[in-house]
Design a protein around this motif. Structure first.
Motif, PDB file in Angstrom:
ATOM      1  N   ALA A   1       0.866  -1.193   0.000  1.00  0.00           N
ATOM      2  CA  ALA A   1       0.000   0.000   0.000  1.00  0.00           C
ATOM      3  C   ALA A   1       0.888   1.225   0.000  1.00  0.00           C
ATOM      4  CB  ALA A   1      -0.880  -0.005   1.236  1.00  0.00           C
ATOM      5  N   LYS A   2       0.488   2.235  -0.782  1.00  0.00           N
ATOM      6  CA  LYS A   2       1.283   3.466  -0.789  1.00  0.00           C
ATOM      7  C   LYS A   2       1.088   4.190   0.519  1.00  0.00           C
ATOM      8  CE  LYS A   2       2.653   5.418  -5.073  1.00  0.00           C
ATOM      9  NZ  LYS A   2       2.487   6.401  -6.093  1.00  0.00           N
ATOM     10  N   LYS A   3       2.152   4.790   1.040  1.00  0.00           N
ATOM     11  CA  LYS A   3       2.024   5.528   2.290  1.00  0.00           C
ATOM     12  C   LYS A   3       1.373   6.881   1.978  1.00  0.00           C
ATOM     13  CE  LYS A   3       4.533   6.659   6.414  1.00  0.00           C
ATOM     14  NZ  LYS A   3       5.798   7.023   6.992  1.00  0.00           N
ATOM     15  N   ALA A   4       0.253   7.172   2.624  1.00  0.00           N
ATOM     16  CA  ALA A   4      -0.440   8.428   2.339  1.00  0.00           C
ATOM     17  C   ALA A   4       0.408   9.594   2.837  1.00  0.00           C
ATOM     18  CB  ALA A   4      -1.791   8.427   3.041  1.00  0.00           C
ATOM     19  N   LYS A   5       0.463  10.644   2.020  1.00  0.00           N
ATOM     20  CA  LYS A   5       1.262  11.807   2.431  1.00  0.00           C
ATOM     21  C   LYS A   5       0.430  12.610   3.415  1.00  0.00           C
ATOM     22  CE  LYS A   5       4.527  14.870   0.078  1.00  0.00           C
ATOM     23  NZ  LYS A   5       5.004  15.471   1.234  1.00  0.00           N
ATOM     24  N   LEU A   6       1.048  12.993   4.524  1.00  0.00           N
ATOM     25  CA  LEU A   6       0.306  13.740   5.535  1.00  0.00           C
ATOM     26  C   LEU A   6       0.214  15.210   5.148  1.00  0.00           C
ATOM     27  CD1 LEU A   6       1.915  12.181   8.729  1.00  0.00           C
ATOM     28  CD2 LEU A   6      -0.390  11.818   7.904  1.00  0.00           C
ATOM     29  N   ASP A   7      -0.919  15.831   5.486  1.00  0.00           N
ATOM     30  CA  ASP A   7      -1.121  17.249   5.188  1.00  0.00           C
ATOM     31  C   ASP A   7      -0.192  18.085   6.077  1.00  0.00           C
ATOM     32  OD1 ASP A   7      -1.955  19.826   4.915  1.00  0.00           O
ATOM     33  OD2 ASP A   7      -4.077  19.310   4.747  1.00  0.00           O
ATOM     34  N   PRO A   8       0.720  18.874   5.474  1.00  0.00           N
ATOM     35  CA  PRO A   8       1.697  19.597   6.292  1.00  0.00           C
ATOM     36  C   PRO A   8       1.085  20.712   7.150  1.00  0.00           C
ATOM     37  CG  PRO A   8       1.898  20.211   3.986  1.00  0.00           C
ATOM     38  CD  PRO A   8       0.904  19.096   4.041  1.00  0.00           C
ATOM     39  N   ASP A   9      -0.155  21.118   6.824  1.00  0.00           N
ATOM     40  CA  ASP A   9      -0.779  22.196   7.612  1.00  0.00           C
ATOM     41  C   ASP A   9      -1.343  21.696   8.936  1.00  0.00           C
ATOM     42  OD1 ASP A   9      -0.184  23.961   5.672  1.00  0.00           O
ATOM     43  OD2 ASP A   9      -2.137  23.861   4.678  1.00  0.00           O
ATOM     44  N   CYS A  10      -1.409  20.395   9.108  1.00  0.00           N
ATOM     45  CA  CYS A  10      -1.972  19.855  10.348  1.00  0.00           C
ATOM     46  C   CYS A  10      -0.851  19.299  11.217  1.00  0.00           C
ATOM     47  CB  CYS A  10      -2.957  18.727  10.052  1.00  0.00           C
ATOM     48  SG  CYS A  10      -4.255  19.231   8.949  1.00  0.00           S
ATOM     49  N   GLY A  11      -1.197  18.967  12.440  1.00  0.00           N
ATOM     50  CA  GLY A  11      -0.218  18.373  13.343  1.00  0.00           C
ATOM     51  C   GLY A  11      -0.925  17.832  14.556  1.00  0.00           C
ATOM     52  N   ARG A  12      -0.152  17.474  15.584  1.00  0.00           N
ATOM     53  CA  ARG A  12      -0.745  16.910  16.796  1.00  0.00           C
ATOM     54  C   ARG A  12      -0.910  18.000  17.833  1.00  0.00           C
ATOM     55  NH1 ARG A  12       1.133  11.725  16.186  1.00  0.00           N
ATOM     56  NH2 ARG A  12       0.196  10.988  18.091  1.00  0.00           N
ATOM     57  N   LEU A  13      -1.859  17.831  18.717  1.00  0.00           N
ATOM     58  CA  LEU A  13      -2.186  18.878  19.688  1.00  0.00           C
ATOM     59  C   LEU A  13      -1.530  18.612  21.043  1.00  0.00           C
ATOM     60  CD1 LEU A  13      -4.202  21.394  19.831  1.00  0.00           C
ATOM     61  CD2 LEU A  13      -5.499  19.915  21.339  1.00  0.00           C
ATOM     62  N   LEU A  14      -0.853  19.629  21.568  1.00  0.00           N
ATOM     63  CA  LEU A  14      -0.299  19.568  22.923  1.00  0.00           C
ATOM     64  C   LEU A  14      -1.020  20.591  23.791  1.00  0.00           C
ATOM     65  CD1 LEU A  14       3.486  19.429  22.033  1.00  0.00           C
ATOM     66  CD2 LEU A  14       2.172  17.584  23.085  1.00  0.00           C
ATOM     67  N   PHE A  15      -1.254  20.225  25.058  1.00  0.00           N
ATOM     68  CA  PHE A  15      -1.978  21.113  25.971  1.00  0.00           C
ATOM     69  C   PHE A  15      -1.157  21.345  27.235  1.00  0.00           C
ATOM     70  CE2 PHE A  15      -4.468  21.579  29.816  1.00  0.00           C
ATOM     71  CZ  PHE A  15      -5.346  22.600  29.491  1.00  0.00           C
ATOM     72  N   CYS A  16      -1.199  22.568  27.773  1.00  0.00           N
ATOM     73  CA  CYS A  16      -0.687  22.790  29.128  1.00  0.00           C
ATOM     74  C   CYS A  16      -1.488  23.922  29.767  1.00  0.00           C
ATOM     75  CB  CYS A  16       0.813  23.092  29.130  1.00  0.00           C
ATOM     76  SG  CYS A  16       1.345  24.280  27.918  1.00  0.00           S
ATOM     77  N   GLY A  17      -1.496  23.961  31.099  1.00  0.00           N
ATOM     78  CA  GLY A  17      -2.254  24.995  31.813  1.00  0.00           C
ATOM     79  C   GLY A  17      -3.232  24.386  32.795  1.00  0.00           C
ATOM     80  N   SER A  18      -4.140  25.236  33.282  1.00  0.00           N
ATOM     81  CA  SER A  18      -5.095  24.796  34.304  1.00  0.00           C
ATOM     82  C   SER A  18      -6.249  24.026  33.670  1.00  0.00           C
ATOM     83  CB  SER A  18      -5.649  26.020  35.029  1.00  0.00           C
ATOM     84  OG  SER A  18      -6.789  25.657  35.779  1.00  0.00           O
ATOM     85  N   THR A  19      -6.696  22.945  34.328  1.00  0.00           N
ATOM     86  CA  THR A  19      -7.897  22.259  33.833  1.00  0.00           C
ATOM     87  C   THR A  19      -9.058  22.419  34.816  1.00  0.00           C
ATOM     88  OG1 THR A  19      -7.253  20.152  34.831  1.00  0.00           O
ATOM     89  CG2 THR A  19      -6.515  20.551  32.587  1.00  0.00           C
ATOM     90  N   HIS A  20      -8.967  23.408  35.713  1.00  0.00           N
ATOM     91  CA  HIS A  20     -10.116  23.713  36.580  1.00  0.00           C
ATOM     92  C   HIS A  20     -11.050  24.642  35.821  1.00  0.00           C
ATOM     93  CE1 HIS A  20      -8.939  21.821  40.333  1.00  0.00           C
ATOM     94  NE2 HIS A  20      -7.702  22.174  40.055  1.00  0.00           N
ATOM     95  N   TRP A  21     -11.720  24.071  34.814  1.00  0.00           N
ATOM     96  CA  TRP A  21     -12.498  24.917  33.906  1.00  0.00           C
ATOM     97  C   TRP A  21     -13.631  25.634  34.631  1.00  0.00           C
ATOM     98  CZ3 TRP A  21      -9.822  25.568  29.721  1.00  0.00           C
ATOM     99  CH2 TRP A  21      -9.005  24.542  29.242  1.00  0.00           C
TER     100      TRP A  21
END
Length: 475
Positions: free
Chosen positions: A18-38
């Motif tokens: 199977a051909k490896k699908a090329k990933l969209d360069p405009d997207c990425g993974r999400l990282l979070f930091c800060g307070s979660t006492h919403w």
């Protein structure tokens, strides 16, 4: 010499064929930091008293378990926001955080710690292409140029319902007050706004007002008019009490088209009309707003304290007014970003940032006119997000510069020991990472980290997962 074989089916394929699908360069993974006492984020004093050392403050960037394998394209960013909306690769919006006013668009008012898909968005509904959030309301732009809004609509900032005058009993029971209020107080589901102009291409949200830029280059505003931040020529002030002076400010719930711009004489303070050109960049700060036209001139209006409008004084401005001090060869700007007490403008070609106002009111002097700003470092701008007393700057090389004088709950991602950052510094946490976008908030920060290059895999293994399913809010 042998020629390199052409890209045949077998050549570009991996072992499975199977051909490896090329990933969209405009997207990425999400990282979070800060307070979660919403639930506490709307009460900063209580948050600081009770939860400054809470275990639910995330001091280093983490993946959120619910979005671990979801590639993210857009993140919401506002120094006043107590919630987060992100958009994945397919155009589906996910929201979590404080929901006291229904600003998550989930149809209820339950706070959420776990990112939840917003019903009606995505490939089978509205494909979301841009986000604008603030403390109590959210705007989403669809791929068809429509704007959906949800959250608090007391001043018409969601462009729903109509403003009506109603008579309320005074708090102490003495006399009556006449108050302008909206027939639709809260909007729980993302609802198309009352707008029949051309398709919209950009959106921006201030504390209690909103801005749109349409495809023809016109700007529209709606919401609270206090400080003149809708640019309508008035701040909508009226006296609501019978026997004493109690000023309130009327809002507008139908988008108002800005059709005139002005220049102000520095000595006499008289204004005269200028020719309005097409607008190409807009931004709404907490209580002020700015826009750039196709001649690269900057216009600002709204609250003027600390010189954030860059008009060489601190008074509020009720109409879009040209920043004359930029009338020199290097004063052409192409983009504008409004923060809490400041406006950052990006120069055309040179990408040199200029700052009007002040980042943190306790430090340094405020700039009453835009001055060159060197704190962002050498890299040119890729993205910029503000905190109430700081900012995060993403350079075009994926590096991160940041400052925040706090109180901080981990939103700089620098660990528990060094949680505030007075002097702007390059983030060591992302020294080897490539950051695509940043989304700031009142007490949190999210980053989109690149995941398309071979080296990125190694970097992604550095981060742990944040799973708060066990402490999710139930009511």
């Amino acid at each position: 010499m042998e020629k390199r074989p052409a890209e045949s089916e077998e050549n570009g394929a991996n072992e499975n064929g199977a051909k490896k699908a090329k990933l969209d360069p405009d997207c990425g993974r999400l990282l979070f930091c800060g307070s979660t006492h919403w639930d506490m984020q709307m009460k900063p004093c209580k948050l600081k008293e009770d939860f400054y050392f809470s275990k639910q403050n995330i001091y280093e960037p983490m993946f959120i378990a619910a979005l671990k394998d979801v590639r993210i394209r857009h993140v919401s960013s506002s120094q006043d926001a107590c919630h987060i909306i992100v958009v994945d690769e397919e155009g589906t919006a996910w929201s979590w955080g404080n929901n006291e006013f229904g600003q998550l668009g989930q149809g209820d008012k339950r706070n959420r710690r776990i990112p939840t898909k917003i019903p009606g968005t995505g490939p089978n509904g509205h494909i979301i292409v841009a986000l604008a959030v603030s403390k109590k309301h959210s705007l989403m732009l669809t791929s068809r140029g429509e704007v959906l809004s949800c959250g608090d609509n007391t001043d018409g900032q969601c462009a729903q319902g109509e403003m009506k005058t109603s008579t309320l009993k005074n708090a102490k029971g003495r006399g009556n007050e006449e108050v302008e209020s909206n027939s639709t107080v809260t909007v729980l589901h993302p609802t198309p706004i009352q707008y029949d102009g051309p398709p919209v291409i950009k959106i921006s949200a201030g504390l209690d007002f909103s801005m749109l830029l349409d495809v023809e280059g016109s700007v529209w505003t709606f919401g609270s008019q206090e400080f003149g931040k809708c640019g309508t020529g008035t701040d909508g002030a009226y006296n609501s009490a019978e026997a004493k002076v109690k000023m309130r400010f009327a809002g507008i719930s139908k988008p108002f088209q800005l059709s005139r711009v002005y220049e102000r004489d520095q000595k006499t303070k008289k204004t005269k009309s200028l020719q309005m050109m097409r607008i190409k960049s807009i931004s709404a700060g907490t209580h002020h707003a700015a826009m750039v036209d196709e001649l690269n001139r900057v216009f600002t209006w709204g609250a003027g304290s600390y010189g954030r409008t860059g008009l060489n004084d601190t008074c509020d401005t009720h109409v879009p007014t040209w920043i004359q001090s930029l009338d020199h060869p290097r004063g052409k700007m192409e983009e504008v970003y409004c923060g809490n007490l400041c406006t950052v403008m990006i120069g055309k070609g040179t990408k040199q940032p200029y700052l009007a106002g002040i980042v943190d009111a306790l430090k340094k002097e405020a700039n009453l006119i835009p001055k060159q700003f060197f704190d962002f470092g050498e890299a040119q701008i890729r993205d910029l997000g503000f905190f109430k007393k700081g900012w995060v700057y993403v350079g075009d090389d994926g590096s991160v510069m940041q400052t925040n004088t706090g109180p901080c709950y981990g939103e700089l991602g620098t660990g528990e020991k060094f949680r505030t950052q007075g002097v702007p510094k390059k983030s060591k946490e992302f020294q080897y990472a490539n950051i695509r976008k940043v989304g700031t908030g009142g007490q949190h920060c999210v980053f989109i980290i690149r995941d398309t290059e071979p080296d990125d895999e190694e970097e992604l293994e550095e981060y742990d997962d944040l799973d708060q399913a066990e402490i999710e809010y139930t009511e």
